[in-house]
Design a protein around this motif. Structure first.
Motif, PDB file in Angstrom:
ATOM      1  N   ARG A 152     -43.990  11.085   2.132  1.00 38.22           N
ATOM      2  CA  ARG A 152     -43.979  10.373   3.397  1.00 38.22           C
ATOM      3  C   ARG A 152     -44.942   9.204   3.292  1.00 38.22           C
ATOM      4  NH1 ARG A 152     -43.895  15.141   7.891  1.00 38.22           N
ATOM      5  NH2 ARG A 152     -41.961  16.033   7.188  1.00 38.22           N
ATOM      6  N   ASP A 209     -46.217   5.363   5.692  1.00 41.28           N
ATOM      7  CA  ASP A 209     -46.227   4.699   6.984  1.00 41.28           C
ATOM      8  C   ASP A 209     -45.085   3.702   7.138  1.00 41.28           C
ATOM      9  OD1 ASP A 209     -48.437   6.141   7.709  1.00 41.28           O
ATOM     10  OD2 ASP A 209     -49.850   4.615   7.022  1.00 41.28           O
ATOM     11  N   ALA A 228     -41.961   4.403   6.973  1.00 45.59           N
ATOM     12  CA  ALA A 228     -40.730   5.157   7.233  1.00 45.59           C
ATOM     13  C   ALA A 228     -39.835   4.370   8.183  1.00 45.59           C
ATOM     14  CB  ALA A 228     -41.077   6.515   7.841  1.00 45.59           C
ATOM     15  N   ALA A 229     -38.547   4.559   8.008  1.00 45.22           N
ATOM     16  CA  ALA A 229     -37.566   3.867   8.852  1.00 45.22           C
ATOM     17  C   ALA A 229     -37.787   4.256  10.312  1.00 45.22           C
ATOM     18  CB  ALA A 229     -36.159   4.240   8.405  1.00 45.22           C
ATOM     19  N   ARG A 230     -37.572   3.285  11.180  1.00 39.85           N
ATOM     20  CA  ARG A 230     -37.695   3.516  12.615  1.00 39.85           C
ATOM     21  C   ARG A 230     -36.399   3.089  13.285  1.00 39.85           C
ATOM     22  NH1 ARG A 230     -42.809   4.420  14.804  1.00 39.85           N
ATOM     23  NH2 ARG A 230     -44.424   4.376  13.238  1.00 39.85           N
ATOM     24  N   THR A 241     -38.305   4.806  20.602  1.00 42.52           N
ATOM     25  CA  THR A 241     -38.461   4.568  19.172  1.00 42.52           C
ATOM     26  C   THR A 241     -38.526   5.923  18.475  1.00 42.52           C
ATOM     27  OG1 THR A 241     -39.730   2.565  19.631  1.00 42.52           O
ATOM     28  CG2 THR A 241     -39.864   3.445  17.394  1.00 42.52           C
ATOM     29  N   SER A 298     -38.621   8.045  14.553  1.00 42.88           N
ATOM     30  CA  SER A 298     -38.919   7.992  13.123  1.00 42.88           C
ATOM     31  C   SER A 298     -38.921   9.410  12.592  1.00 42.88           C
ATOM     32  CB  SER A 298     -40.284   7.340  12.889  1.00 42.88           C
ATOM     33  OG  SER A 298     -40.575   7.284  11.512  1.00 42.88           O
ATOM     34  N   ARG A 299     -38.351   9.589  11.410  1.00 41.67           N
ATOM     35  CA  ARG A 299     -38.274  10.915  10.767  1.00 41.67           C
ATOM     36  C   ARG A 299     -37.619  11.952  11.677  1.00 41.67           C
ATOM     37  NH1 ARG A 299     -43.828   9.616   9.228  1.00 41.67           N
ATOM     38  NH2 ARG A 299     -43.767   8.832   7.106  1.00 41.67           N
ATOM     39  N   LEU A 311     -31.729   5.110  13.992  1.00 44.09           N
ATOM     40  CA  LEU A 311     -32.509   5.662  12.884  1.00 44.09           C
ATOM     41  C   LEU A 311     -31.606   6.242  11.808  1.00 44.09           C
ATOM     42  CD1 LEU A 311     -35.177   6.547  11.567  1.00 44.09           C
ATOM     43  CD2 LEU A 311     -35.053   8.619  12.962  1.00 44.09           C
ATOM     44  N   ARG A 360     -30.243   3.442   9.747  1.00 41.77           N
ATOM     45  CA  ARG A 360     -31.273   2.838   8.887  1.00 41.77           C
ATOM     46  C   ARG A 360     -31.677   3.780   7.759  1.00 41.77           C
ATOM     47  NH1 ARG A 360     -33.743  -1.619  11.398  1.00 41.77           N
ATOM     48  NH2 ARG A 360     -33.121  -1.827  13.565  1.00 41.77           N
ATOM     49  N   SER A 361     -31.820   5.046   8.080  1.00 45.09           N
ATOM     50  CA  SER A 361     -32.258   6.018   7.081  1.00 45.09           C
ATOM     51  C   SER A 361     -31.272   6.111   5.934  1.00 45.09           C
ATOM     52  CB  SER A 361     -32.449   7.393   7.713  1.00 45.09           C
ATOM     53  OG  SER A 361     -33.497   7.349   8.648  1.00 45.09           O
TER      54      SER A 361
END
Length: 141
Positions: A34, A36, A38-40, A53, A55-56, A91, A94-95
């Motif tokens: 992991r 900082d 990471a996809a949002r 928003t 993330s993860r 997300l 994007r991920s």
């Protein structure tokens, strides 16, 4: 012709061993890589008065326009749900694009064996060449 760093079997072997050790440590500790960056994912309600928003796979921020607070609990809930779902969908998109493939430890072990075998073949060729050169040198003496 000079050899590139990618052609150095020892370096490739060292890197593969280091990566394998990292994967084993992460698995032992129940961790995943992991950082900082990471996809949002970001989503808003229909009227853009609620912004979420993610993330993860988790909600990390929720912003509400002051006018939204005047709505009934049902309406507010619907706006929040719409924004959160939009953020999670964003997300997910994007991920899929940004997440590097997960390294399979078994495949890494196989690649490590291949590099090791390649290195051993190279050493055998070097040894054979040195032996032939040694015979030629002795013949000249």
């Amino acid at each position: 012709m000079s050899a590139s760093p990618d052609d150095d079997p020892q370096q490739r072997l060292r890197e593969a061993r280091e990566r394998l050790a990292e994967l084993r440590a992460e698995r032992r500790n129940g961790e995943t890589r992991r950082d900082d960056t990471a996809a949002r994912g970001v989503g808003t309600s229909d009227e853009e008065r609620v912004r979420a928003t993610a993330s993860r796979g988790r909600l990390v921020a929720l912003e509400l326009d002051a006018r939204t607070m005047r709505r009934s609990p049902e309406e507010l809930g619907a706006h929040i749900a719409a924004a959160v779902n939009a953020a999670l969908e964003d997300l997910a998109g994007r991920s899929a694009d940004e997440t590097p493939p997960v390294t399979d430890p078994a495949a890494l072990v196989g690649a490590l064996r291949d590099v090791q075998e390649q290195g051993m073949r190279g050493l055998a060729l070097i040894n054979e060449s040195l032996a032939e050169a040694s015979v030629r040198i002795r013949a000249r003496m």
